[in-house]
Design an enzyme around this catalytic site. Structure first.
Site, PDB file in Angstrom:
ATOM      1  N   ASP A 144      10.293   5.907   4.656  1.00 55.09           N
ATOM      2  CA  ASP A 144      10.279   6.527   3.325  1.00 55.09           C
ATOM      3  C   ASP A 144      10.184   8.054   3.482  1.00 55.09           C
ATOM      4  O   ASP A 144       9.313   8.541   4.210  1.00 55.09           O
ATOM      5  CB  ASP A 144       9.049   5.973   2.581  1.00 55.09           C
ATOM      6  CG  ASP A 144       9.022   6.348   1.119  1.00 55.09           C
ATOM      7  OD1 ASP A 144      10.103   6.552   0.536  1.00 55.09           O
ATOM      8  OD2 ASP A 144       7.912   6.428   0.553  1.00 55.09           O
ATOM      9  N   ASN A 176       4.096   2.558  -4.593  1.00 55.45           N
ATOM     10  CA  ASN A 176       3.077   2.804  -3.581  1.00 55.45           C
ATOM     11  C   ASN A 176       1.681   2.910  -4.221  1.00 55.45           C
ATOM     12  O   ASN A 176       0.805   2.092  -3.989  1.00 55.45           O
ATOM     13  CB  ASN A 176       3.423   4.085  -2.800  1.00 55.45           C
ATOM     14  CG  ASN A 176       2.405   4.393  -1.717  1.00 55.45           C
ATOM     15  OD1 ASN A 176       1.694   3.513  -1.260  1.00 55.45           O
ATOM     16  ND2 ASN A 176       2.317   5.645  -1.322  1.00 55.45           N
TER      17      ASN A 176
HETATM   18  P1  13P Z   1       4.430   5.820  -6.402  1.00 57.07           P
HETATM   19  O1  13P Z   1       3.347   6.147  -5.424  1.00 57.07           O
HETATM   20  O2  13P Z   1       4.387   6.670  -7.602  1.00 57.07           O
HETATM   21  O3  13P Z   1       4.477   4.371  -6.715  1.00 57.07           O
HETATM   22  O4  13P Z   1       5.804   6.194  -5.676  1.00 57.07           O
HETATM   23  C1  13P Z   1       6.171   5.549  -4.495  1.00 57.07           C
HETATM   24  C2  13P Z   1       7.394   6.145  -3.915  1.00 57.07           C
HETATM   25  O5  13P Z   1       8.280   6.604  -4.595  1.00 57.07           O
HETATM   26  C3  13P Z   1       7.519   6.139  -2.442  1.00 57.07           C
HETATM   27  O6  13P Z   1       8.634   6.825  -2.023  1.00 57.07           O
END
Ligand code: 13P
Length: 287
Positions: free
Chosen positions: A84, A231
């Site tokens: 990511d 996340n």
């Molecule tokens: P959040 O933490 O807002 O759910 O976003 C997760 C995300 O986009 C990881 O790349």
């Protein structure tokens, strides 16, 4: 076996649903996400930030853990292991370690440099049968200490990057990592619509899945979003369930201090969050 995210996202875009990317942080997290995906017969993407990769002792450890779990838990649904918001070097390290998918976040480079680096990574990942996500227009909020402004992507730039042959494209449409502020303007569907018109069949990625209202998620999916990243919401549910267990003093003097018992409520909380998201995204039964 780990798979590229390409097939699951092509199917999702054609079928008007989205596959969830759930970021993992440790063994319990990974187990919770994999078991839920299997129970719901949903394809799934496990996201690993560079910080989480370091925390879990490096990408090789992550690959070993995830591949071991897929085998030992008898996971049959498609699972992609995805870096990511990777740097160029981070992408190279994950390709080497055995990830099946990477995101190159070149959004902070001038567009020419983003294109040049993305092209190099397309060639390498294509040869290995891996999927590659690119980003145009930064996503707001904080991710591993980096704070983005949350701008909207330029649809013409999105087309330029999509035409290079990436597997999926993350485009900023006013979305933010972490909790949304009270005065958040919401997603820019006008921008999303323009991007989808320019990029055709390209699966679009919505980052910052935590706290976006269900109706906005559904509208985003109807406008071509086929991967949604979550996340913070899993982190919050894990932390709240664990704290509640400790505050209630659940037999901590007895066997309650056993980490398997201590972390069990957190695991159940992550499972519930992942289930809720998979149902909302429409990926249940799509494996
Ligand atoms: P959040 O933490 O807002 O759910 O976003 C997760 C995300 O986009 C990881 O790349």
């Amino acid at each position: 076996m780990l798979v590229s995210a390409k097939e699951m996202l092509t199917k999702a875009k054609a079928g008007h649903y989205a596959v969830g990317q759930f970021n993992i942080n440790n063994l319990e997290w990974t187990k919770a996400v994999l078991l839920t995906a299997e129970e719901l017969k949903s394809p799934v993407i496990l996201g690993v930030s560079e910080g989480a990769g370091k925390y879990m002792c490096g990408y090789k450890t992550v690959v070993g853990m995830v591949e071991g779990m897929i085998e030992c838990l008898g996971i049959t649904v498609p699972v992609a292991l995805h870096l990511d918001h990777g740097s160029y070097d981070g992408c190279m390290a994950c390709i080497e370690a055995g990830f099946s998918s990477v995101m190159f976040d070149g959004s902070h480079y001038p567009i020419e440099e983003n294109i040049a680096k993305t092209k190099e990574l397309i060639a390498i990942t294509a040869e290995k049968g891996m999927s590659l996500e690119a980003e145009v227009g930064s996503i707001g909020g904080e991710e591993d200490g980096v704070i983005g402004a949350g701008e909207c992507a330029d649809p013409a730039e999105c087309k330029m990057i999509a035409d290079l042959g990436v597997t999926m494209l993350a485009a900023g449409i006013g979305n933010i990592h972490g909790k949304y502020p009270e005065n958040w303007a919401g997603l820019s569907f006008e921008t999303l619509d323009a991007i989808q018109q320019q990029t055709g069949d390209m699966p679009l990625v919505l980052h910052g899945g935590t706290g976006i209202p269900a109706d906005m998620i559904q509208k985003a999916i109807s406008l071509g979003v086929s991967k949604i990243n979550v996340n913070t919401e899993c982190q919050i549910s894990f932390a709240e369930a664990t704290r509640k267990y400790i505050e209630e003093g659940k037999d901590l003097q007895g066997k309650g201090f056993d980490p398997r018992k201590l972390l069990a409520p957190g695991v159940e909380a992550i499972k519930a969050t992942v289930k809720e998201k998979m149902e909302l995204f429409g990926s249940v039964g799509k494996a």
